[in-house]
Design an enzyme around this catalytic site. Structure first.
Site, short mmCIF file in Angstrom:
data_model
loop_
_atom_site.label_atom_id
_atom_site.label_comp_id
_atom_site.label_asym_id
_atom_site.label_seq_id
_atom_site.Cartn_x
_atom_site.Cartn_y
_atom_site.Cartn_z
N GLU A 21 35.85 44.15 37.23
CA GLU A 21 36.01 42.95 36.48
C GLU A 21 36.06 41.92 37.68
O GLU A 21 36.78 41.82 38.36
CB GLU A 21 37.36 43.15 35.71
CG GLU A 21 37.78 41.60 35.29
CD GLU A 21 39.30 41.48 34.98
OE1 GLU A 21 39.84 42.62 34.81
OE2 GLU A 21 39.80 40.56 34.23
N ASP A 78 42.04 44.22 36.13
CA ASP A 78 43.24 43.74 36.34
C ASP A 78 44.45 44.37 35.53
O ASP A 78 44.35 44.49 34.35
CB ASP A 78 43.68 42.04 36.26
CG ASP A 78 42.54 41.36 37.47
OD1 ASP A 78 42.31 41.93 38.37
OD2 ASP A 78 42.30 40.23 37.10
N ASP A 116 46.79 43.15 33.59
CA ASP A 116 47.22 42.21 33.01
C ASP A 116 46.64 42.37 31.54
O ASP A 116 45.84 43.28 31.07
CB ASP A 116 47.24 40.94 33.30
CG ASP A 116 45.85 40.41 33.59
OD1 ASP A 116 44.78 41.02 33.06
OD2 ASP A 116 45.66 39.42 34.06
N ASP A 143 44.52 40.52 29.83
CA ASP A 143 43.05 40.55 29.66
C ASP A 143 42.36 41.51 30.32
O ASP A 143 41.23 42.07 29.61
CB ASP A 143 42.83 39.15 30.79
CG ASP A 143 42.69 37.72 29.76
OD1 ASP A 143 42.83 37.80 28.73
OD2 ASP A 143 42.43 36.65 30.44
#
Ligand code: 1YM
Length: 644
Positions: free
Chosen positions: A434, A507, A509, A511
């Protein structure tokens, strides 16, 4: 011959019995497929199936399952109670026979359908053979009977009466502890697995009440009871979707000649994916079979006829195909068959030829009546299929015109791909990363011999919500398909897959989790064999770094690890850095935490059950934001942990 009990010496029949159970212990895989967690849960399904049979025979209405904090399972029903009389052949009580003679269960009784004789039906004796101990209580004729086995099926307390109960109280109770010597990966039951299966059983058997108690951690209880059967199942599957017509089509009938029961429900939503699930005797036939074929024949024949009769289709227009008719269709087909035959690779395909005609006739009659009585719904359904048919014809034309540009035939690899030097797919890995900055670190930190990097910019297209044509216009998706090299959809060729590890790296998190889910949805829908083949992984970057000055002391990948590390370090001084994204890591750090095969942790993505996965994806991709956010924050349990 009258057998004598263990302490009095064995009779030849006792020995035969024990040899039977011993065979199960020697080769458990032959009986329950595997001694992994899946096999462990199998034990529960096995006992619950017996209660379901008793309910389907019309005697039990309620099944209670309890898993306690010692991983002891208790299954109880309010049926007739297992037979306690002496069994002619073995000379021992029927209950003991059921639990000590291989395949004894199926040989008794008769008449009704037996789910316990189906695909998984290995019998209660197999559960006994694989348990440290197992107890049965039978409530019958105002008495409580009791028998106990230990050590893989050895009777330690033969059947006896241990008390009295109200004569109106009848039923059976089985308690057992799986043997840790057999289940080497542990005897811990998974709450989600149990929850989802019990809910499914309740949907598939209307009116049966299932009480589930899970006493571990913070204890949880659930009651599943669906008077509406598959109708309620459809409502549940379409909960996060926009349905096109309010009425759910629902049919529940028994074929008188064969005693085969056919229950079908369906409803269209505004998506483009078909969701057709079929079952025989409560077993998910994920490879389809004659019941699904009969269903497809019925919708094809009846809807095309209605469409022609009512001028939705003109003379020169071609028929709607089954594929057109399945666009956005959620359908459930559940049949109960006294003698099912399963075939196919995973024995997940129903083979009984007579079923095709029976389902086609029963559902065809229902469907024609429904269309006549609900012209507004009929119009919506046909409009949807005509839309699909137009898109299909247009896409076909476009494909023919742009044959050369077809993603499959693009020979050059995508520009963003930083390939590895090895051409040996079995050792090659591709990291889908990403963001461009993380992509840069990965590119420099990797081992160029076998690790390729494909950076993706932003979010990939949500494939749940788009038709095929638009999906392949998406640059990120084309890059992936070209890089993988194996094609997609029906034309997939795994022998051409260029990397045997496809690693999704996002990541840690919300998102990142969302992007990861989008990726999995795409892989699941268009490259399913790649997922099934075990080629897809999720990278686990660390969440924290413990350091002192320039020196890294430890990386922690979970909050628990951090807590443990804090204790180990008590006394020593250190600082904690929390990584917010992959971009914060330099190439070297990325290598030593996430890329280096000797230290990294990868989660292997195994889609255990296509149905669950599809539901998870639908929920995640649906329009409703709350369930998605909650889910992402809570877990990602479609990925099962596996350390490489
Ligand atoms: C907690 C598990 O096994 N219930 C159960 C099992 C049986 C019966 C009732 C039963 C069946 C019949 C007649 C019949 C079983 N019986 C047999 C066998 N619950 C659980 N409840 N009477 C009672 O099928 O005719 C096997 S299972 F073989 F003895 F008939």
């Amino acid at each position: 011959m009258k057998p004598v009990r263990e302490h009095e010496g064995y009779t030849s029949e006792d020995i035969q019995v024990l040899e039977g159970l011993e065979a199960v212990r020697l080769r458990p895989g032959m009986y329950i497929g595997t001694t992994s967690s899946k096999g462990l849960h199998h034990l529960v399904w096995e006992i619950v199936d017996n209660s379901i049979d008793e309910a389907l025979a019309g005697f039990a209405t309620k099944i209670t399952i309890t898993v306690d904090d010692q991983e002891v399972v208790t299954v109880e029903d309010d049926g007739r109670g297992m037979p306690v009389g002496i069994h002619e052949k073995t000379g021992i009580s029927a209950v003991e026979t059921i639990f000590t003679v291989l395949h004894a269960g199926g040989k008794f009784g008769g008449g009704a359908y037996k789910v316990s004789g189906g695909l998984h039906g290995v019998g209660a004796s197999v559960v006994n053979a694989l348990s440290s101990w197992l107890e049965v209580r039978v409530f019958r004729d105002g008495k409580i009977y009791y028998v106990r086995f230990e050590n893989g099926g050895h009777t330690v307390e033969p059947l006896k009466v241990i008390g009295e109960c109200d004569p109106s109280h009848t039923g059976s109770q089985v308690r057992f502890k799986a043997d840790p010597a057999i289940f080497k990966e542990g005897t811990t039951y998974d709450y989600h697995t149990l929850f989802e299966r019990f809910r499914q059983i309740a949907f598939l058997n209307k009116g049966i009440r299932i009480d589930f108690h899970y006493l571990k951690d913070e204890s949880k209880s659930h009651t599943f009871l669906y008077e509406g059967g598959l109708r309620e199942y459809i409502e549940f599957l379409n909960k996060e979707k926009t349905v096109l017509h309010p009425e759910i089509l629902y049919c529940d009938e028994v074929d008188k000649d064969t005693n085969i029961s056919v229950e079908i429900a369906m409803q269209y939503n505004d998506s483009y994916n078909p969701m057709v699930y079929s079952f025989c005797n409560n077993i998910n036939t994920n490879e389809g079979g004659t019941h699904e074929e009969g269903f497809a024949l019925a919708i094809n024949r009846v809807i095309n006829k209605y469409a022609r009769d009512n001028d939705f289709l003109k003379k020169d227009e071609e028929n709607l195909t089954t594929e057109d008719l399945k666009e956005g269709l959620v359908a459930l087909i559940s049949i109960k068959h006294p003698d099912p035959q399963y075939e196919g690779q995973t024995k997940g395909k129903l083979g009984n030829a007579e079923v095709r005609k029976i389902v086609s006739t029963i559902y065809g009659e229902y469907l024609s009546r429904f269309l006549l009585e609900h012209p507004a719904d009929a119009k919506i359904i046909i409009d949807k299929a005509i839309g699909a048919s137009k898109a299909r014809i247009a896409a076909k034309k476009a494909r023919e015109m742009t044959r050369r540009k077809n993603v499959l035939e693009i020979s050059s690899l995508p520009g963003k791909l930083v390939d590895c030097s090895s051409k040996d797919a079995s050792i090659s890995e591709i990291y889908i990363v990403e963001g461009n900055s993380a992509g840069g670190s990965a590119k420099m930190g990797r081992d160029a011999k076998f690790q390729a990097i494909l950076p993706l910019r932003g979010k990939i297209l949500n494939v749940e919500k788009a038709r095929q044509q638009r999906i392949f216009d998406n640059a990120e998706i084309r890059s992936m398909i070209t890089a993988f090299g194996c094609g997609f959809g029906d034309e997939i060729d795994l022998s051409k897959l260029r990397y045997h590890k496809i690693v999704i790296m996002t990541d840690a998190d919300v998102d990142g989790a969302h992007i990861c889910t989008l990726m999995l949805t795409f892989l699941y829908r268009f490259l399913k064999p790649v997922v099934e083949g075990g080629y897809v992984y999720i990278a686990m970057p660390p969440l924290y770094k413990l350091f002192r000055g320039q020196r890294t002391l430890k990386y922690c990948y979970t909050d628990e690890e951090l807590e443990e590390a804090k204790e180990e370090f008590s006394g020593e001084k250190y600082d904690i850095q929390r990584y917010k994204g992959l971009g914060e890591m330099d190439p070297e750090q990325l290598w030593e935490t996430t890329l280096d095969p000797n230290v990294r942790t990868l989660k292997k993505v195994t889609i255990q059950d296509a149905m669950d996965a599809d539901q998870v994806f639908s929920m995640l991709m649906g329009d409703d934001v709350d369930p998605r956010r909650n889910f992402i924050i809570e877990n990602a349990h479609f990925a099962k942990n596996l350390d490489i």
